[in-house]
Motif scaffolding. Structure first.
Motif, PDB file in Angstrom:
ATOM      1  N   TYR A   1      71.802  16.514  50.297  1.00  0.00           N
ATOM      2  CA  TYR A   1      72.001  17.210  49.034  1.00  0.00           C
ATOM      3  C   TYR A   1      72.516  16.287  47.922  1.00  0.00           C
ATOM      4  O   TYR A   1      72.401  16.599  46.741  1.00  0.00           O
ATOM      5  CB  TYR A   1      72.943  18.413  49.208  1.00  0.00           C
ATOM      6  N   LYS A   2      73.040  15.113  48.308  1.00  0.00           N
ATOM      7  CA  LYS A   2      73.513  14.176  47.295  1.00  0.00           C
ATOM      8  C   LYS A   2      72.359  13.570  46.505  1.00  0.00           C
ATOM      9  O   LYS A   2      72.564  12.990  45.438  1.00  0.00           O
ATOM     10  CB  LYS A   2      74.338  13.065  47.951  1.00  0.00           C
ATOM     11  N   GLN A   3      71.132  13.673  47.030  1.00  0.00           N
ATOM     12  CA  GLN A   3      69.969  13.112  46.344  1.00  0.00           C
ATOM     13  C   GLN A   3      69.411  14.072  45.291  1.00  0.00           C
ATOM     14  O   GLN A   3      68.494  13.732  44.550  1.00  0.00           O
ATOM     15  CB  GLN A   3      68.865  12.801  47.362  1.00  0.00           C
ATOM     16  N   TYR A   4      69.973  15.279  45.219  1.00  0.00           N
ATOM     17  CA  TYR A   4      69.467  16.293  44.293  1.00  0.00           C
ATOM     18  C   TYR A   4      70.492  16.529  43.196  1.00  0.00           C
ATOM     19  O   TYR A   4      71.703  16.547  43.445  1.00  0.00           O
ATOM     20  CB  TYR A   4      69.192  17.600  45.048  1.00  0.00           C
ATOM     21  N   ASP A   5      70.020  16.729  41.987  1.00  0.00           N
ATOM     22  CA  ASP A   5      70.920  16.988  40.865  1.00  0.00           C
ATOM     23  C   ASP A   5      71.374  18.443  40.920  1.00  0.00           C
ATOM     24  O   ASP A   5      70.711  19.344  40.400  1.00  0.00           O
ATOM     25  CB  ASP A   5      70.203  16.695  39.543  1.00  0.00           C
ATOM     26  N   HIS A   6      72.526  18.669  41.565  1.00  0.00           N
ATOM     27  CA  HIS A   6      72.999  20.041  41.706  1.00  0.00           C
ATOM     28  C   HIS A   6      73.793  20.522  40.495  1.00  0.00           C
ATOM     29  O   HIS A   6      74.449  21.556  40.547  1.00  0.00           O
ATOM     30  CB  HIS A   6      73.840  20.194  42.985  1.00  0.00           C
ATOM     31  N   GLU A   7      73.715  19.763  39.384  1.00  0.00           N
ATOM     32  CA  GLU A   7      74.356  20.199  38.141  1.00  0.00           C
ATOM     33  C   GLU A   7      73.332  20.723  37.131  1.00  0.00           C
ATOM     34  O   GLU A   7      73.675  20.968  35.971  1.00  0.00           O
ATOM     35  CB  GLU A   7      75.137  19.032  37.521  1.00  0.00           C
ATOM     36  N   VAL A   8      72.076  20.894  37.567  1.00  0.00           N
ATOM     37  CA  VAL A   8      71.035  21.371  36.655  1.00  0.00           C
ATOM     38  C   VAL A   8      71.464  22.703  36.035  1.00  0.00           C
ATOM     39  O   VAL A   8      71.921  23.610  36.727  1.00  0.00           O
ATOM     40  CB  VAL A   8      69.695  21.531  37.404  1.00  0.00           C
ATOM     41  N   GLN A   9      71.328  22.821  34.729  1.00  0.00           N
ATOM     42  CA  GLN A   9      71.659  24.021  33.941  1.00  0.00           C
ATOM     43  C   GLN A   9      73.157  24.345  33.964  1.00  0.00           C
ATOM     44  O   GLN A   9      73.572  25.391  33.495  1.00  0.00           O
ATOM     45  CB  GLN A   9      70.842  25.236  34.416  1.00  0.00           C
ATOM     46  N   VAL A  10      73.947  23.457  34.511  1.00  0.00           N
ATOM     47  CA  VAL A  10      75.407  23.574  34.482  1.00  0.00           C
ATOM     48  C   VAL A  10      75.874  24.921  35.022  1.00  0.00           C
ATOM     49  O   VAL A  10      76.787  25.541  34.489  1.00  0.00           O
ATOM     50  CB  VAL A  10      75.953  23.342  33.056  1.00  0.00           C
ATOM     51  N   ARG A  11      75.233  25.397  36.107  1.00  0.00           N
ATOM     52  CA  ARG A  11      75.613  26.679  36.696  1.00  0.00           C
ATOM     53  C   ARG A  11      76.450  26.520  37.963  1.00  0.00           C
ATOM     54  O   ARG A  11      76.940  27.498  38.509  1.00  0.00           O
ATOM     55  CB  ARG A  11      74.357  27.495  37.036  1.00  0.00           C
ATOM     56  N   THR A  12      76.614  25.302  38.444  1.00  0.00           N
ATOM     57  CA  THR A  12      77.261  25.094  39.728  1.00  0.00           C
ATOM     58  C   THR A  12      78.765  25.312  39.621  1.00  0.00           C
ATOM     59  O   THR A  12      79.460  24.587  38.914  1.00  0.00           O
ATOM     60  CB  THR A  12      76.981  23.680  40.254  1.00  0.00           C
ATOM     61  N   VAL A  14      80.696  25.957  42.724  1.00  0.00           N
ATOM     62  CA  VAL A  14      81.156  25.220  43.903  1.00  0.00           C
ATOM     63  C   VAL A  14      80.005  24.330  44.343  1.00  0.00           C
ATOM     64  O   VAL A  14      78.904  24.811  44.630  1.00  0.00           O
ATOM     65  CB  VAL A  14      81.564  26.164  45.047  1.00  0.00           C
ATOM     66  N   LYS A  15      80.250  23.042  44.396  1.00  0.00           N
ATOM     67  CA  LYS A  15      79.191  22.089  44.715  1.00  0.00           C
ATOM     68  C   LYS A  15      78.844  22.126  46.203  1.00  0.00           C
ATOM     69  O   LYS A  15      79.631  22.599  47.024  1.00  0.00           O
ATOM     70  CB  LYS A  15      79.620  20.683  44.307  1.00  0.00           C
ATOM     71  N   PRO A  16      77.670  21.605  46.572  1.00  0.00           N
ATOM     72  CA  PRO A  16      77.317  21.507  47.994  1.00  0.00           C
ATOM     73  C   PRO A  16      78.371  20.726  48.764  1.00  0.00           C
ATOM     74  O   PRO A  16      79.004  19.820  48.231  1.00  0.00           O
ATOM     75  CB  PRO A  16      75.977  20.752  47.972  1.00  0.00           C
ATOM     76  N   GLY A  17      78.547  21.093  50.031  1.00  0.00           N
ATOM     77  CA  GLY A  17      79.532  20.431  50.867  1.00  0.00           C
ATOM     78  C   GLY A  17      80.584  21.378  51.384  1.00  0.00           C
ATOM     79  O   GLY A  17      81.332  21.053  52.305  1.00  0.00           O
ATOM     80  N   ASP A  18      80.651  22.580  50.797  1.00  0.00           N
ATOM     81  CA  ASP A  18      81.518  23.630  51.314  1.00  0.00           C
ATOM     82  C   ASP A  18      80.692  24.478  52.273  1.00  0.00           C
ATOM     83  O   ASP A  18      79.597  24.082  52.675  1.00  0.00           O
ATOM     84  CB  ASP A  18      82.082  24.470  50.156  1.00  0.00           C
ATOM     85  N   ASP A  19      81.173  25.659  52.665  1.00  0.00           N
ATOM     86  CA  ASP A  19      80.361  26.523  53.520  1.00  0.00           C
ATOM     87  C   ASP A  19      79.059  26.901  52.830  1.00  0.00           C
ATOM     88  O   ASP A  19      78.031  27.095  53.479  1.00  0.00           O
ATOM     89  CB  ASP A  19      81.142  27.792  53.888  1.00  0.00           C
ATOM     90  N   ALA A  20      79.102  27.051  51.516  1.00  0.00           N
ATOM     91  CA  ALA A  20      77.904  27.337  50.729  1.00  0.00           C
ATOM     92  C   ALA A  20      78.128  26.784  49.330  1.00  0.00           C
ATOM     93  O   ALA A  20      79.266  26.522  48.925  1.00  0.00           O
ATOM     94  CB  ALA A  20      77.636  28.839  50.677  1.00  0.00           C
ATOM     95  N   ALA A  21      77.046  26.600  48.597  1.00  0.00           N
ATOM     96  CA  ALA A  21      77.159  26.276  47.183  1.00  0.00           C
ATOM     97  C   ALA A  21      77.190  27.588  46.399  1.00  0.00           C
ATOM     98  O   ALA A  21      76.661  28.605  46.854  1.00  0.00           O
ATOM     99  CB  ALA A  21      75.976  25.424  46.727  1.00  0.00           C
ATOM    100  N   VAL A  22      77.829  27.571  45.231  1.00  0.00           N
ATOM    101  CA  VAL A  22      77.936  28.772  44.411  1.00  0.00           C
ATOM    102  C   VAL A  22      77.420  28.472  43.015  1.00  0.00           C
ATOM    103  O   VAL A  22      77.821  27.478  42.399  1.00  0.00           O
ATOM    104  CB  VAL A  22      79.388  29.287  44.338  1.00  0.00           C
ATOM    105  N   LEU A  23      76.522  29.335  42.530  1.00  0.00           N
ATOM    106  CA  LEU A  23      75.943  29.191  41.197  1.00  0.00           C
ATOM    107  C   LEU A  23      76.312  30.396  40.339  1.00  0.00           C
ATOM    108  O   LEU A  23      76.211  31.545  40.780  1.00  0.00           O
ATOM    109  CB  LEU A  23      74.416  29.088  41.276  1.00  0.00           C
ATOM    110  N   ARG A  24      76.726  30.131  39.113  1.00  0.00           N
ATOM    111  CA  ARG A  24      77.055  31.197  38.168  1.00  0.00           C
ATOM    112  C   ARG A  24      75.779  31.866  37.657  1.00  0.00           C
ATOM    113  O   ARG A  24      74.809  31.199  37.294  1.00  0.00           O
ATOM    114  CB  ARG A  24      77.840  30.618  36.997  1.00  0.00           C
ATOM    115  N   ILE A  25      75.769  33.196  37.639  1.00  0.00           N
ATOM    116  CA  ILE A  25      74.657  33.943  37.050  1.00  0.00           C
ATOM    117  C   ILE A  25      75.011  34.412  35.641  1.00  0.00           C
ATOM    118  O   ILE A  25      74.243  34.272  34.702  1.00  0.00           O
ATOM    119  CB  ILE A  25      74.278  35.152  37.932  1.00  0.00           C
ATOM    120  N   ASP A  26      76.198  35.008  35.483  1.00  0.00           N
ATOM    121  CA  ASP A  26      76.711  35.370  34.167  1.00  0.00           C
ATOM    122  C   ASP A  26      78.232  35.250  34.217  1.00  0.00           C
ATOM    123  O   ASP A  26      78.778  34.626  35.126  1.00  0.00           O
ATOM    124  CB  ASP A  26      76.256  36.775  33.737  1.00  0.00           C
ATOM    125  N   GLU A  27      78.933  35.848  33.272  1.00  0.00           N
ATOM    126  CA  GLU A  27      80.382  35.679  33.203  1.00  0.00           C
ATOM    127  C   GLU A  27      81.095  36.251  34.417  1.00  0.00           C
ATOM    128  O   GLU A  27      82.201  35.822  34.760  1.00  0.00           O
ATOM    129  CB  GLU A  27      80.927  36.334  31.930  1.00  0.00           C
TER     130      GLU A  27
END
Length: 311
Positions: A1-12, A14-27
């Protein structure tokens, strides 16, 4: 997962590496995403092994505070014209379906890859599972220890289930026996308990959540130490199990929670499944039944493996 830009659209969130990654949908809303697979368990016991892949992915999103919403899969097997392989495939699907149905998390997409063999040598049956969960952003939890003095609670029962474990594979070079069983009612009850605890925890007394899976309880605790730099003192006791079973069994349906010391009694009073305090966050080393695992050794074993094998 380090080879992928997990900051796309600045929604991340919780970054990869935890039990799961978390992406913001809205507020207010976020989604948790994870993938899991256990080929050894599935080889030994196709129903429980494949069901366990779904269950582990579900535990991962629950640990982040998210309610499981949907499942995707990638099913990789050998030659289906061989009766044994076709049976593995059929039985694995039955196990995956049973867990997904229990959690009301439909399989919305997937694919199947057969004939994964070379010169008669077939791959282990490999169901790769992805799960997405939906949550209130305020409910997000992560696996790293937060504060010295926090109490460590284990939710779920540990059984004598070392077969197919990382302990057997890494220490004894054994991949035999019956894989850990999926106890669907326990899995559902324990998962619902964790979600309810997080949802009702308005004061953020629950400071960390992590599921127990490959490697057992010791590996799960080690990951919490590595991610935080904080240590713990843990006592594992059971009249029915020896210390190796307690430390490395890969029984399903288990979670580790850390809770602020002054809130432990309140949290325990809300739990109606098997749960107990097993230790406390303290220092920088992990002590389990007086055995010390230093942070530096754990961190090197966790992060230095690829370099060691590639050198």
């Amino acid at each position: 997962y380090k080879q992928y830009d997990h900051e796309v659209q600045v929604r991340t969130v919780v970054k990869p590496g935890d039990d799961a990654a978390v992406l913001r949908i809205d507020e207010n809303t976020a989604i948790a995403l994870t993938t899991d697979s256990n080929t050894i368990h599935t080889k030994l016991s196709p129903f429980d092994g494949a069901a366990g892949c779904v269950a582990e992915a579900i535990r991962n999103v629950i640990s982040m505070g998210a309610t499981p919403y949907a499942v995707v899969d990638c099913l990789n097997f050998g030659n289906p014209e061989t009766p044994e392989i076709l049976w593995q495939f059929k039985t694995a699907i039955e196990g995956m379906s049973a867990v997904a149905e229990k959690f009301d998390a439909p399989v919305i997409s997937g694919n199947v890859s057969f004939y994964n063999e070379t010169e008669g040598i077939k791959i282990n049956p490999t169901p790769a599972v992805g799960v997405i969960g939906v949550e209130d952003i305020e409910n997000i939890r992560t696996l790293d220890f937060k504060n010295e003095g926090d109490k460590i609670i284990l939710i779920g029962k540990t059984y004598d289930e070392l077969a197919g474990s990382e302990y057997h594979r890494a220490i004894h070079n054994i991949e035999k026996g019956i894989a850990p069983k999926i106890r669907i009612d326990e899995e559902f009850a324990n998962g619902k308990t964790v979600l309810d605890l997080i949802s009702n925890d308005k004061d953020k007394n629950i400071t960390a959540v992590h599921d127990v899976s490959a490697g057992g309880l010791v590996v799960a605790l080690s990951e919490m130490v590595i991610k935080s730099g904080l240590g713990a003192k843990v006592e594992l006791k059971d009249d029915e199990l020896d210390k190796i079973q307690l430390m490395f069994s890969e029984s399903h349906a288990r979670y580790i929670l850390t809770v602020k010391a002054d809130a432990v009694d309140d949290i325990l009073s809300q739990i109606d499944v098997e749960a107990k305090v097993i230790g406390e966050v303290e220092g920088t080393s992990l002590f389990i039944n007086s055995h010390e695992f230093k942070f530096e050794d754990l961190d090197d074993a966790y992060h230095g493996v690829i370099e060691q094998f590639m050198a």
